[in-house]
Write a protein that holds these residues in place. Structure first.
Motif, PDB file in Angstrom:
ATOM      1  N   ASP A   1      -4.636  -8.410  -7.468  1.00 10.00           N
ATOM      2  CA  ASP A   1      -5.330  -9.535  -6.841  1.00 10.00           C
ATOM      3  C   ASP A   1      -5.193 -10.762  -7.742  1.00 10.00           C
ATOM      4  O   ASP A   1      -5.255 -10.658  -8.965  1.00 10.00           O
ATOM      5  CB  ASP A   1      -6.811  -9.177  -6.664  1.00 10.00           C
TER       6      ASP A   1
ATOM      7  N   ASP B   1      -7.174 -13.022  -8.452  1.00 10.72           N
ATOM      8  CA  ASP B   1      -8.359 -13.364  -9.244  1.00 10.72           C
ATOM      9  C   ASP B   1      -8.619 -12.375 -10.374  1.00 10.72           C
ATOM     10  O   ASP B   1      -9.615 -12.490 -11.084  1.00 10.72           O
ATOM     11  CB  ASP B   1      -9.599 -13.425  -8.342  1.00 10.72           C
TER      12      ASP B   1
ATOM     13  N   HIS C   1      -2.153   8.205  -2.033  1.00 10.14           N
ATOM     14  CA  HIS C   1      -2.053   7.838  -3.458  1.00 10.14           C
ATOM     15  C   HIS C   1      -2.680   8.935  -4.331  1.00 10.14           C
ATOM     16  O   HIS C   1      -2.143   9.287  -5.387  1.00 10.14           O
ATOM     17  CB  HIS C   1      -2.758   6.508  -3.708  1.00 10.14           C
TER      18      HIS C   1
ATOM     19  N   ARG D   1      -3.867   2.354  -5.792  1.00  8.75           N
ATOM     20  CA  ARG D   1      -3.277   1.398  -4.844  1.00  8.75           C
ATOM     21  C   ARG D   1      -2.788   0.149  -5.578  1.00  8.75           C
ATOM     22  O   ARG D   1      -1.781  -0.452  -5.201  1.00  8.75           O
ATOM     23  CB  ARG D   1      -4.303   1.002  -3.773  1.00  8.75           C
ATOM     24  N   GLU D   2      -3.496  -0.218  -6.638  1.00  7.83           N
ATOM     25  CA  GLU D   2      -3.121  -1.407  -7.404  1.00  7.83           C
ATOM     26  C   GLU D   2      -1.951  -1.138  -8.356  1.00  7.83           C
ATOM     27  O   GLU D   2      -1.585  -2.001  -9.145  1.00  7.83           O
ATOM     28  CB  GLU D   2      -4.333  -1.921  -8.189  1.00  7.83           C
ATOM     29  N   GLY D   3      -1.415   0.066  -8.304  1.00  5.86           N
ATOM     30  CA  GLY D   3      -0.234   0.381  -9.101  1.00  5.86           C
ATOM     31  C   GLY D   3      -0.558   0.862 -10.504  1.00  5.86           C
ATOM     32  O   GLY D   3       0.334   0.946 -11.353  1.00  5.86           O
ATOM     33  N   LYS D   4      -1.823   1.168 -10.763  1.00  6.83           N
ATOM     34  CA  LYS D   4      -2.180   1.665 -12.093  1.00  6.83           C
ATOM     35  C   LYS D   4      -1.949   3.169 -12.157  1.00  6.83           C
ATOM     36  O   LYS D   4      -1.854   3.833 -11.129  1.00  6.83           O
ATOM     37  CB  LYS D   4      -3.654   1.352 -12.384  1.00  6.83           C
ATOM     38  N   ASN D   5      -1.892   3.694 -13.378  1.00  3.01           N
ATOM     39  CA  ASN D   5      -1.774   5.136 -13.545  1.00  3.01           C
ATOM     40  C   ASN D   5      -3.059   5.821 -13.105  1.00  3.01           C
ATOM     41  O   ASN D   5      -4.138   5.220 -13.145  1.00  3.01           O
ATOM     42  CB  ASN D   5      -1.529   5.482 -15.021  1.00  3.01           C
TER      43      ASN D   5
ATOM     44  N   ARG E   1       2.717   6.543   4.215  1.00  2.00           N
ATOM     45  CA  ARG E   1       1.765   7.013   3.185  1.00  2.00           C
ATOM     46  C   ARG E   1       1.057   5.832   2.521  1.00  2.00           C
ATOM     47  O   ARG E   1       1.209   5.570   1.329  1.00  2.00           O
ATOM     48  CB  ARG E   1       2.493   7.894   2.164  1.00  2.00           C
ATOM     49  N   THR E   2       0.279   5.131   3.332  1.00  2.00           N
ATOM     50  CA  THR E   2      -0.403   3.930   2.847  1.00  2.00           C
ATOM     51  C   THR E   2      -1.901   4.137   2.612  1.00  2.00           C
ATOM     52  O   THR E   2      -2.571   3.228   2.157  1.00  2.00           O
ATOM     53  CB  THR E   2      -0.252   2.778   3.868  1.00  2.00           C
TER      54      THR E   2
ATOM     55  N   LEU F   1       7.792  -0.510 -10.514  1.00  4.44           N
ATOM     56  CA  LEU F   1       6.612  -1.340 -10.329  1.00  4.44           C
ATOM     57  C   LEU F   1       5.907  -1.396 -11.677  1.00  4.44           C
ATOM     58  O   LEU F   1       5.643  -0.355 -12.281  1.00  4.44           O
ATOM     59  CB  LEU F   1       5.692  -0.700  -9.280  1.00  4.44           C
ATOM     60  N   VAL F   2       5.646  -2.605 -12.145  1.00  5.19           N
ATOM     61  CA  VAL F   2       4.938  -2.747 -13.430  1.00  5.19           C
ATOM     62  C   VAL F   2       3.566  -2.092 -13.299  1.00  5.19           C
ATOM     63  O   VAL F   2       2.947  -2.119 -12.234  1.00  5.19           O
ATOM     64  CB  VAL F   2       4.801  -4.249 -13.783  1.00  5.19           C
ATOM     65  N   LEU F   3       3.093  -1.503 -14.366  1.00  2.00           N
ATOM     66  CA  LEU F   3       1.797  -0.820 -14.347  1.00  2.00           C
ATOM     67  C   LEU F   3       0.693  -1.798 -13.912  1.00  2.00           C
ATOM     68  O   LEU F   3       0.526  -2.861 -14.503  1.00  2.00           O
ATOM     69  CB  LEU F   3       1.497  -0.283 -15.745  1.00  2.00           C
ATOM     70  N   GLY F   4      -0.015  -1.441 -12.857  1.00  3.51           N
ATOM     71  CA  GLY F   4      -1.045  -2.341 -12.313  1.00  3.51           C
ATOM     72  C   GLY F   4      -0.430  -3.498 -11.554  1.00  3.51           C
ATOM     73  O   GLY F   4      -1.054  -4.543 -11.391  1.00  3.51           O
ATOM     74  N   GLY F   5       0.816  -3.287 -11.076  1.00  3.13           N
ATOM     75  CA  GLY F   5       1.607  -4.400 -10.547  1.00  3.13           C
ATOM     76  C   GLY F   5       1.336  -4.813  -9.118  1.00  3.13           C
ATOM     77  O   GLY F   5       2.043  -5.661  -8.598  1.00  3.13           O
ATOM     78  N   VAL F   6       0.339  -4.229  -8.446  1.00  2.00           N
ATOM     79  CA  VAL F   6      -0.101  -4.770  -7.145  1.00  2.00           C
ATOM     80  C   VAL F   6      -1.482  -5.337  -7.411  1.00  2.00           C
ATOM     81  O   VAL F   6      -2.465  -4.598  -7.487  1.00  2.00           O
ATOM     82  CB  VAL F   6      -0.146  -3.679  -6.059  1.00  2.00           C
TER      83      VAL F   6
ATOM     84  N   ASN G   1       0.780  -1.247   0.000  1.00  2.00           N
ATOM     85  CA  ASN G   1       0.000   0.000   0.000  1.00  2.00           C
ATOM     86  C   ASN G   1       0.806   1.289   0.000  1.00  2.00           C
ATOM     87  O   ASN G   1       0.249   2.350  -0.282  1.00  2.00           O
ATOM     88  CB  ASN G   1      -0.908   0.042   1.239  1.00  2.00           C
TER      89      ASN G   1
ATOM     90  N   GLY H   1      -5.540   0.258   3.985  1.00  2.00           N
ATOM     91  CA  GLY H   1      -5.156   0.927   2.738  1.00  2.00           C
ATOM     92  C   GLY H   1      -6.281   1.035   1.721  1.00  2.00           C
ATOM     93  O   GLY H   1      -6.028   1.391   0.566  1.00  2.00           O
TER      94      GLY H   1
ATOM     95  N   ALA I   1     -10.727  -4.600  -4.501  1.00  2.00           N
ATOM     96  CA  ALA I   1     -10.180  -5.054  -5.788  1.00  2.00           C
ATOM     97  C   ALA I   1     -11.021  -4.521  -6.933  1.00  2.00           C
ATOM     98  O   ALA I   1     -12.228  -4.300  -6.795  1.00  2.00           O
ATOM     99  CB  ALA I   1     -10.139  -6.583  -5.857  1.00  2.00           C
TER     100      ALA I   1
ATOM    101  N   ARG J   1       7.010   2.736  -3.019  1.00  2.00           N
ATOM    102  CA  ARG J   1       7.066   2.824  -4.489  1.00  2.00           C
ATOM    103  C   ARG J   1       8.065   3.892  -4.930  1.00  2.00           C
ATOM    104  O   ARG J   1       8.761   3.732  -5.926  1.00  2.00           O
ATOM    105  CB  ARG J   1       5.669   3.117  -5.039  1.00  2.00           C
TER     106      ARG J   1
END
Lengths: 235, 254
Positions: A172, A174, B67, B99-103, B61-62, A165-170, A150, B193, B252, A155
Motif C-alpha cells: 500500500d 501509505d 496464500h 497477500r502483500e508478498g511477505k514471507n 488462486r487469489t 517479487l521483492v519481499l513485501g512487494g505488493v 492477489n 482477495g 493493509a 507469483r
C-alpha cells in the motif's frame, strides 16, 4: 467567477485575519498532494463547535476535510491534500447570534508526474518487481489487475520465468517503509508516480534488474500477460 | 478435506467473543481504521457475477486460503483458552501479510493477551482491532500457542510485535441488520482477495474467513471457508449459519 470570489475571500482574510471574531484556524499555509496535517481551531466555544459548519472553496477537487472534531478536548480539522491548487478552508461560526466566516488560505502543491523511463534493452534480463497500490481502491481495478495483486498463480509464473517479487512487494502506498529496507529505493523511485492524477491512485509497477541498479516505473499493466510483456521488453 | 459443521452440539460450546462494541460507520470505527464498505458501492459484486468470479478466483488462486495453503500454514489450536478473538485476528494478519508478498510468519495470538489483562477470557473484535494496530502481534518464535499468560514468552516479543500490525479494514454492516446485505458484502470482500476477521454469535466464536466456494445445493449458493483455531485448520460452513455476524476485511498492514 470562482477566482474572483476566492480573491475576495482572501482579501477579507488578509485585512481582518478572520471574520469570525477571536476564532482562528492555525496550521500550515501549504501542503503537498497526499500530505495531511492537523489544523487547530482556536477560540471556538463548545456551543460554537456544536453547530459549526466546515466547507472548502472552490468545491471542485477540494482537499479532503474530515469533520471538525476534538483532540485532547481542543477542536481540530484534519486536512489532506488531494489535488494541487489554492483553496480556502471556511468555518461558518455562530458568533453572538450571528454567523460569520473564519477563513484559512491553503495552497496544495504537486505537479504532474514526469514521463515514464523505458528500460534499457538488456538480453535475458531478469527483474525484481514491486507493485505499489492504494488498498482502498483495489475494488476499482480491472479484474486482471486485481489478479496481479492477489494471485498466487501469477507469483508462481513470475518465479518460473526467473523474475522475483521483492519481499513485501505488493504494498500500500501509505505503508511506513523501513528507510534502510529493501522497499525503500522503490518507494523513492516511485514517489513522483504516486502523486494522484485525475484518474487517481492507479497502481504502479517498479522493476529493477535482479542484480540491482536503476529502477523503472510504469503504470501497472491491465493483466498478467501485460506484465510479462513488459518484463520481456528488455530481453 | 474441509470439515463441514452441521452438528448443533458445537453451538455455544465456547464463548470467546463479546458483542460488537462500536457502531458501523461511527467516528470510533474510523479511528480504528475501520471504513464502512457501503461508502464505496463499487466494492460490492452483484450476485449474478458470483459463480464466475468465485470459480475464477479458485483458478487464479487469489483468496487468502490459497496464500495460506501455498505457505503451508499449519492448523492452530487455542487449547483451553478463550482466545479465539486473538487467533482469528492473528490468522487474518498472517493471510494479509502473505497477500502483500511477505514471507509466512506464524504469529502468536497469546501476545494480544494484554487486552484482557492476561486473563483467560473472551473479548470484542472491534477492540482487538484497536489493540492489534497499537501494539501488534509477535511471531510464534516468542510465544507458544494455547496459553493466556505471558509466563512462557521470550524477551523481545513486544518489539517483534510492532512488525505485525494491521492498519486498515473494511467494516461490514452486520448480519443482524440484513443477512442478504451481509452475504453480498462478505463475498465481495473475499473476492477482493482480503482475509476476514469474523464472529459467529451462534457459536460464540471468532475465526478468520479465508475463502468462499460456489455450491448451488446450499443456501445463498455459498460455502464459507474459515480458518479455525481448534487444531482443525480449514473448515467449511453452509447455510445462514455460515454468514458471519461480524466481518472485518483486512486490507493493509503497517
Amino acid at each position: 467567477m470562482h477566482q474572483v470570489f476566492f480573491a475576495c475571500l482572501i482579501s477579507l482574510f488578509l485585512v481582518s485575519g478572520t471574520l469570525g471574531g477571536d476564532v482562528s484556524i492555525l496550521g500550515p499555509d501549504s501542503l503537498e498532494v497526499r500530505e495531511a496535517d492537523l489544523f487547530h481551531v482556536e477560540g471556538l466555544t463548545a456551543e460554537q463547535f456544536a453547530d459549526c459548519i466546515v466547507s472548502v472553496f472552490p468545491k471542485k477537487d477540494k482537499p479532503q476535510v474530515l469533520v471538525l472534531q476534538t483532540l485532547n478536548n481542543k477542536p481540530v480539522l484534519y486536512i489532506k491534500g488531494r489535488t494541487a491548487g489554492k483553496f480556502a478552508v471556511i468555518l461558518d461560526v455562530n458568533i453572538v447570534g450571528k454567523y460569520d466566516l473564519v477563513i484559512h488560505e491553503l495552497t496544495i502543491g504537486g505537479g504532474p508526474p514526469p514521463p515514464d523511463p523505458t528500460p534499457d534493452p538488456i538480453p535475458g534480463q531478469k527483474w525484481q518487481v514491486v507493485i505499489i497500490n492504494e488498498s482502498s481502491y483495489i475494488d476499482n481495478l480491472p479484474r486482471g489487475q486485481q489478479n496481479i495483486l492477489n494471485s498466487v498463480r501469477f507469483r508462481e509464473r513470475l518465479i518460473e520465468k526467473g523474475h522475483k517479487l521483492v519481499l513485501g512487494g505488493v504494498v500500500d502506498q501509505d505503508t511506513k517503509y523501513d528507510p534502510g529496507g529493501v522497499l525503500a529505493p522503490f518507494f523513492v523511485a516511485g514517489k513522483s508516480m504516486l502523486v494522484p492524477r485525475k484518474d487517481e491512485l492507479k497502481p504502479i509497477i517498479l522493476i529493477s534488474a535482479l542484480s540491482g541498479g536503476k529502477i523503472y516505473v510504469f503504470p501497472l499493466p491491465k493483466d498478467e500477460a501485460g506484465v510479462f510483456k513488459l518484463l520481456e521488453k528488455g530481453m | 478435506m474441509p470439515r463441514i459443521i452441521t452438528d448443533r452440539t458445537l453451538v455455544e460450546q465456547q464463548w470467546g467473543i463479546l458483542p460488537r462494541k462500536i457502531a458501523y460507520g461511527s467516528r470510533d470505527a474510523f479511528r480504528r481504521g475501520m471504513y464502512p464498505v457501503d461508502d464505496q458501492a463499487d466494492v460490492l459484486i452483484n450476485e449474478d457475477e458470483w459463480q464466475e468470479r468465485i470459480n475464477d478466483a479458485h483458478e487464479q488462486r487469489t483468496m487468502p486460503l490459497h496464500h495460506l495453503q501455498k505457505a503451508n500454514a499449519p492448523a492452530r489450536s487455542q487449547g483451553r483458552t478463550n482466545f479465539c478473538w486473538a487467533y482469528g485476528m492473528a490468522l487474518a494478519v498472517e493471510g494479509e501479510e502473505l497477500r502483500e508478498g511477505k514471507n509466512y510468519i506464524r504469529l502468536a495470538p497469546a501476545t494480544l493477551g494484554w487486552l484482557v489483562n492476561w486473563r483467560n477470557k473472551g473479548y470484542y473484535l472491534s477492540e482487538t482491532i484497536r489493540g492489534a494496530a497499537e501494539r501488534g502481534i509477535a511471531s510464534s518464535k516468542y510465544a507458544p500457542d494455547g496459553v493466556s499468560s505471558m509466563a512462557a514468552f521470550k524477551p523481545g516479543w513486544k518489539e517483534d510485535a510492532l512488525s505485525h500490525r494491521p492498519s486498515e479494514w473494511w467494516d461490514t454492516i452486520g448480519k443482524s441488520y440484513s443477512v442478504n446485505a451481509m452475504v453480498k458484502q462478505c463475498v465481495s470482500l473475499i473476492l477482493n482477495g482480503l482475509p476476514g476477521y469474523i464472529a459467529y454469535n451462534w457459536w460464540g466464536h471468532a475465526l478468520a474467513m479465508v475463502g468462499v466456494r460456489w455450491n448451488e445445493k446450499v443456501k445463498n449458493n455459498i460455502e464459507w471457508i474459515a480458518w479455525n483455531s481448534h487444531g482443525d485448520g480449514v473448515i467449511t460452513i453452509t447455510g445462514d449459519r455460515g454468514v458471519p455476524d461480524e466481518f472485518y476485511a483486512l486490507r493493509a498492514t503497517k
